[in-house]
Design an enzyme around this catalytic site. Structure first.
Site, short mmCIF file in Angstrom:
data_model
loop_
_atom_site.label_atom_id
_atom_site.label_comp_id
_atom_site.label_asym_id
_atom_site.label_seq_id
_atom_site.Cartn_x
_atom_site.Cartn_y
_atom_site.Cartn_z
N LYS A 76 -4.78 11.85 15.28
CA LYS A 76 -3.93 12.78 16.32
C LYS A 76 -3.53 14.16 14.88
O LYS A 76 -4.65 15.14 15.88
CB LYS A 76 -2.43 13.01 16.81
CG LYS A 76 -2.27 12.37 17.84
CD LYS A 76 -2.03 10.87 17.32
CE LYS A 76 -2.82 10.24 18.20
NZ LYS A 76 -3.08 8.98 18.43
N ASP A 111 4.10 -4.79 15.29
CA ASP A 111 2.68 -5.72 15.48
C ASP A 111 2.79 -7.00 14.53
O ASP A 111 2.37 -7.39 16.05
CB ASP A 111 1.71 -4.54 14.84
CG ASP A 111 1.27 -2.93 15.51
OD1 ASP A 111 2.09 -2.94 16.52
OD2 ASP A 111 0.77 -2.44 14.78
N GLY A 151 -9.95 -3.62 18.78
CA GLY A 151 -7.98 -4.41 18.51
C GLY A 151 -7.69 -4.71 18.23
O GLY A 151 -8.26 -4.47 16.88
N HIS A 179 10.31 26.76 35.22
CA HIS A 179 9.12 27.28 35.79
C HIS A 179 8.34 28.59 34.62
O HIS A 179 9.43 29.08 34.79
CB HIS A 179 9.44 27.92 37.28
CG HIS A 179 8.35 28.21 37.93
ND1 HIS A 179 7.09 27.93 37.93
CD2 HIS A 179 7.92 29.55 37.55
CE1 HIS A 179 6.59 28.73 39.04
NE2 HIS A 179 6.53 30.05 38.31
N ALA A 205 0.85 -1.14 -0.24
CA ALA A 205 -0.12 -0.27 0.05
C ALA A 205 0.99 1.15 -0.05
O ALA A 205 1.94 1.18 -1.02
CB ALA A 205 -0.93 -0.26 1.40
P1 FAD Z 1 2.38 -1.10 10.24
O1 FAD Z 1 2.07 0.25 10.13
O2 FAD Z 1 0.93 -2.31 10.31
O3 FAD Z 1 2.46 -1.56 8.74
C1 FAD Z 1 2.79 -2.49 8.27
C2 FAD Z 1 3.03 -2.52 6.57
O4 FAD Z 1 3.31 -3.74 5.86
C3 FAD Z 1 1.63 -2.22 6.17
O5 FAD Z 1 2.16 -0.81 5.03
C4 FAD Z 1 0.85 -2.81 4.99
O6 FAD Z 1 0.88 -2.52 3.92
C5 FAD Z 1 2.15 -3.97 4.59
N1 FAD Z 1 2.47 -4.83 4.49
C6 FAD Z 1 1.73 -5.98 4.87
N2 FAD Z 1 2.18 -6.96 4.67
C7 FAD Z 1 2.56 -6.74 3.00
C8 FAD Z 1 2.69 -7.44 2.34
N3 FAD Z 1 2.05 -8.69 1.66
N4 FAD Z 1 3.32 -7.23 1.01
C9 FAD Z 1 3.84 -5.83 1.22
N5 FAD Z 1 3.18 -5.06 2.21
C10 FAD Z 1 2.93 -5.75 3.35
N6 FAD Z 1 0.92 3.55 18.27
C11 FAD Z 1 1.62 4.65 18.34
O7 FAD Z 1 2.93 4.98 18.75
N7 FAD Z 1 1.31 5.98 19.18
C12 FAD Z 1 -0.30 6.19 18.65
O8 FAD Z 1 -0.47 6.94 19.09
C13 FAD Z 1 -1.00 4.91 17.74
N8 FAD Z 1 -2.11 5.10 17.50
C14 FAD Z 1 -2.84 4.34 17.30
C15 FAD Z 1 -3.73 5.06 15.94
C16 FAD Z 1 -4.79 4.17 15.33
C17 FAD Z 1 -5.90 4.48 14.37
C18 FAD Z 1 -4.69 2.93 15.24
C19 FAD Z 1 -4.96 2.15 14.36
C20 FAD Z 1 -3.36 2.91 15.45
C21 FAD Z 1 -2.14 3.15 15.85
N9 FAD Z 1 -0.93 2.84 16.39
C22 FAD Z 1 -0.38 3.82 17.87
C23 FAD Z 1 -0.37 1.46 16.28
C24 FAD Z 1 1.03 2.18 15.01
O9 FAD Z 1 0.24 2.34 14.00
C25 FAD Z 1 1.17 0.78 15.22
O10 FAD Z 1 1.74 0.55 16.48
C26 FAD Z 1 2.32 0.97 13.54
O11 FAD Z 1 1.72 0.87 12.91
C27 FAD Z 1 2.83 -0.47 13.89
O12 FAD Z 1 4.18 -0.14 12.68
P2 FAD Z 1 4.36 -2.19 12.07
O13 FAD Z 1 5.34 -0.95 11.01
O14 FAD Z 1 4.10 -2.74 13.06
O15 FAD Z 1 2.95 -1.99 11.05
#
Ligand code: FAD
Length: 465
Positions: free
Chosen positions: A53, A312, A272, A444, A38
């Site tokens: 945010k 994640d 979740g 302060h 994506a």
């Molecule tokens: P992701 O950000 O999920 O990225 C994974 C990427 O892998 C995606 O772009 C996906 O398209 C790609 N992908 C998956 N499979 C494939 C494939 N087969 N081929 C190619 N690409 C692929 N966290 C905070 O720390 N602070 C916050 O304030 C916060 N607010 C949030 C608010 C919301 C509404 C949500 C939903 C989440 C929030 N989070 C927040 C959580 C945070 O977004 C995640 O913890 C973080 O994005 C995890 O990062 P990641 O790199 O593990 O995975």
């Protein structure tokens, strides 16, 4: 025709975990490819941390304006404000675009190759990517899996129509009149509060006995009071069952076993997130799982040689800054540096109104870990800066060892306390004692003085209470 790329490091997923791993690997001179199906930036930049945010900020500003149409302590008076919600969403999209575009620039600067398309791992060293120009096969010496997470669905309330996830909630075309949020965790409450401030009538349905159940009651009490003030109805011990026949209401089972209908224009399900373990070939790999997430050691190494997993996909805490820290570390390990993931603190911020910050151990966790502890808190009511900001609800709390005063955990609730999270984490990572915090001059007037005062209080001589 299939194209083949050979590289040192393959990163599957370009979210905060993956793109940081790729940038650091590039900086270290490793020939790196990042596959993203994506937009670069993942959940966090596109449909998570950043857009949420932005919406929270817009909602805060609008609520402030509305507040000043009535009687207020500051003597400000405004005519009735209006909200052009399409413009709000467009402004939010602009921020997302600037940030995600920036990643492309950083990739170029650090010679990271971005392959756009969905990848499938064929084995522990090979990934096939379906790109616009056909299949690209990538063969790598080291693989970093960073596929992230997806929202959990309630089987009786599948996403679609008026049943939405946080992703759709961030790009609605208008503010829903009646919004029902299922799940009183941080994502549901952040968005629920934002929409209430923008004019929605919000109901929160929570199956457990209270909201934000992962935090202790002292921390969540000011948030619960704020929900009430905002007119948000909170139904605890209440289970979402499904949609009414006409699809215009949520059916719930209340505490006393009764079935009720909650009229809803939109039903936001935030119960979740789960690791994205399907759709990229995990089933063909020999990865040990830890329940539903990929098992890793303290180097983010999986059960397969030279295959790492971060973010994640590896479970809780599902936070962007954890994913980024893991990504940076793994790139360095691949480059031959000695690193382990041994963080004392992964701070967590709940951007509700008021905000909650936790870093290190809660009083409960510290006791469970066998520590003899002292716990003290300083209220913002006695903090000058908080008074000048009309932000007197809340406190800073420190959990420290009784014997040597080493700080084990710090928590706060209050307006804008997210910005204190850095000070809290730094104190914990540097092994601060109460005396270190008490002996540091805090400027302060700032809310951070409440941190110093909490330490002073624990030492028996707080100055402003
Ligand atoms: P992701 O950000 O999920 O990225 C994974 C990427 O892998 C995606 O772009 C996906 O398209 C790609 N992908 C998956 N499979 C494939 C494939 N087969 N081929 C190619 N690409 C692929 N966290 C905070 O720390 N602070 C916050 O304030 C916060 N607010 C949030 C608010 C919301 C509404 C949500 C939903 C989440 C929030 N989070 C927040 C959580 C945070 O977004 C995640 O913890 C973080 O994005 C995890 O990062 P990641 O790199 O593990 O995975």
């Amino acid at each position: 025709m299939t194209k083949t790329i050979e590289c040192k490091v393959l990163v599957l997923g370009g979210g905060p975990g993956g793109y940081i791993a790729a940038i650091r690997a590039g900086q270290l001179g490793l020939d790196t490819v990042c596959v993203e199906g994506a937009e670069l930036g993942g959940t966090c930049l596109n449909v998570g941390c950043i857009p949420s945010k932005a919406m929270i900020h817009a909602a805060d500003e609008f609520e402030k304006a509305v507040h000043f149409t009535g009687k207020n302590a500051l003597g400000i008076s405004l005519e009735k404000p209006s909200l052009d919600f399409k413009q709000t969403v467009a402004w939010k999209d602009g921020i997302v675009k600037r940030l995600t575009g920036g990643i492309g620039g950083l990739f170029k600067k650090n010679k990271v190759k971005h392959v756009a398309g969905w990848g499938t791992m064929v084995d522990g060293k090979t990934c096939e990517v379906a790109t616009e120009d056909g299949t690209v096969t990538i063969k790598a010496q080291h693989v970093i899996l960073a596929t992230g997470s997806v929202p959990v669905e309630i089987p009786s309330l599948p996403y679609g129509g008026n049943v939405i996830s946080s992703t759709e909630a961030l790009s609605l075309d208008k503010v829903p009149g009646k919004l029902t949020v299922i799940g009183g965790g941080y994502i549901g409450l952040e968005l629920g509060i934002a929409y209430a401030k923008m004019g929605s009538k919000v109901t929160v349905v929570e199956a457990l006995g209270r909201i934000l159940a992962q935090y202790d009651k002292d921390l969540t009490k000011p948030v619960a009071a704020s929900l009430k003030k905002l007119g948000i109805k909170v139904l605890t011990d209440t289970k979402a069952k499904g949609l009414s026949k006409d699809g215009k209401a949520l059916l719930v089972e209340t505490k006393d076993g009764n079935e009720e209908e909650i009229k809803s224009d939109k039903i936001l399900v935030t119960v979740g997130r789960r690791a994205k373990t399907e759709g990229w070939g995990l089933e063909g790999l020999d990865l040990t799982m830890n329940g539903r997430v990929v098992a890793i050691d303290d180097k983010c190494q999986t059960s397969m040689t030279d295959v790492y997993a971060i973010g994640d996909l590896t479970g809780e805490p599902m936070l962007a800054h954890r994913a980024m820290a893991q990504g940076e570390m793994v790139a360095e390990i691949i480059a031959g540096k000695k690193r382990t993931f041994d963080k004392v603190s992964i701070p967590a911020v709940c951007f509700t109104d008021p905000e909650i910050v936790t870093a290190g151990l809660s009083p409960e966790q510290a006791k469970e870990a066998g520590f003899d502890i002292k716990v003290d808190q300083f209220p913002f009511m006695a903090n000058g800066r908080a008074m000048t900001m009309e932000a007197e609800d809340g406190f800073v709390r420190i959990v420290a060892r009784n014997d040597n005063h080493v700080v084990l955990g710090i928590q706060a609730v209050g307006k804008g306390v997210s910005e204190l999270s850095a000070a809290f984490s730094l104190a914990l990572e540097m092994g601060a004692r109460l005396e270190d915090i008490a002996g540091t001059i805090h400027a302060h007037p700032t809310q951070s003085e409440a941190f110093q005062e909490a330490a002073l209080k624990s030492l028996g001589h707080a100055l402003h209470i």
